[in-house]
Design an enzyme around this catalytic site. Structure first.
Site, mmCIF file in Angstrom:
data_model
loop_
_atom_site.group_PDB
_atom_site.id
_atom_site.type_symbol
_atom_site.label_atom_id
_atom_site.label_comp_id
_atom_site.label_asym_id
_atom_site.label_seq_id
_atom_site.Cartn_x
_atom_site.Cartn_y
_atom_site.Cartn_z
ATOM 1 N N TYR A 85 -3.239 12.538 -6.300
ATOM 2 C CA TYR A 85 -3.691 11.224 -6.732
ATOM 3 C C TYR A 85 -5.217 11.114 -6.698
ATOM 4 O O TYR A 85 -5.830 10.524 -7.594
ATOM 5 C CB TYR A 85 -3.050 10.140 -5.872
ATOM 6 N N GLU A 131 1.862 3.198 -3.283
ATOM 7 C CA GLU A 131 1.926 3.495 -1.857
ATOM 8 C C GLU A 131 2.398 4.935 -1.697
ATOM 9 O O GLU A 131 3.262 5.396 -2.442
ATOM 10 C CB GLU A 131 2.898 2.569 -1.114
#
Length: 212
Positions: free
Chosen positions: A180, A168
């Site tokens: 990411y 998250e």
């Protein structure tokens, strides 16, 4: 990594105080205590990796920290809702970089813990892992250290034959999301008002590991 002063190694129970102090700097109000970090480091299904600045030589500051630890144990032993949200990339908290709060000394001088990351593996092993956090001290950012830590975590996940990694991240943490995505993570869900201090949505991201 291009700069020999940086040393990377797996963290263990002996590093709990260092990690807790860095937690307090990066995630004030939502940090893990030294006791909780120590327990996490002992678990077989967690993996912590740290990056140290081996050129940081302040023994005097380390001695000051050691005295503080005896009297205060660094932080409270109560875990408040952990609110890490991926890479801690800016703002908030106190700059403890001159206080020597996360360093260790040996016969060859002192090393300062400047960043760390952690995975929590699912059961049964091989199914996947949660990327718990990546944190870098403010004055060491933009040096590729977060990417380096992420690579170490992905290597460990592959070594354990994990099929996927979930995380998250705060919806407004543009730098972390970009990193990411560069590593192959994709957004698969959104959780409204997931984070506190401040309140913010979370993006759920997943990386499917090839060959697993």
């Amino acid at each position: 990594m291009g700069q020999q002063r940086f040393v990377t190694r797996q963290l263990d129970g002996g590093d709990a105080v260092l990690v807790a102090a860095l937690e307090e700097e990066l995630f004030p109000g939502d940090s893990w205590s030294a006791t909780i970090v120590r327990e996490q480091l002992k678990l077989p299904y967690t993996y912590f990796v740290g990056v140290f600045d081996s050129s940081w030589q302040s023994r005097k500051q380390t001695d000051m920290l050691a005295r503080d630890i005896v009297s205060d144990d660094v932080v409270s032993d109560t875990l408040v809702s952990v609110d890490h949200g991926g890479v801690n990339a800016g703002g908030g908290g106190h700059d403890l970089s001159s206080a020597g709060y996360h360093n260790t000394c040996g016969t060859n001088g002192c090393e300062r813990l400047i960043g760390y990351g952690a995975l929590c593996f699912f059961a049964p092993e091989g199914d996947g892992a949660d990327l718990i956090t990546i944190g870098i001290v403010h004055d060491y950012r933009r040096k590729g250290l977060a990417w380096h830590i992420l690579e170490q975590l992905l290597d460990e996940a592959r070594r354990r034959n994990s099929r996927q990694i979930l995380l998250e991240v705060r919806a407004g943490n543009v730098a972390a999301i970009a990193m990411y995505k560069k590593a192959g993570f994709r957004v698969i869900d959104k959780r409204k008002r997931y984070y506190r201090r401040p309140t913010e949505d979370a993006l759920v991201m997943r990386l499917r590991l090839k060959g697993q």
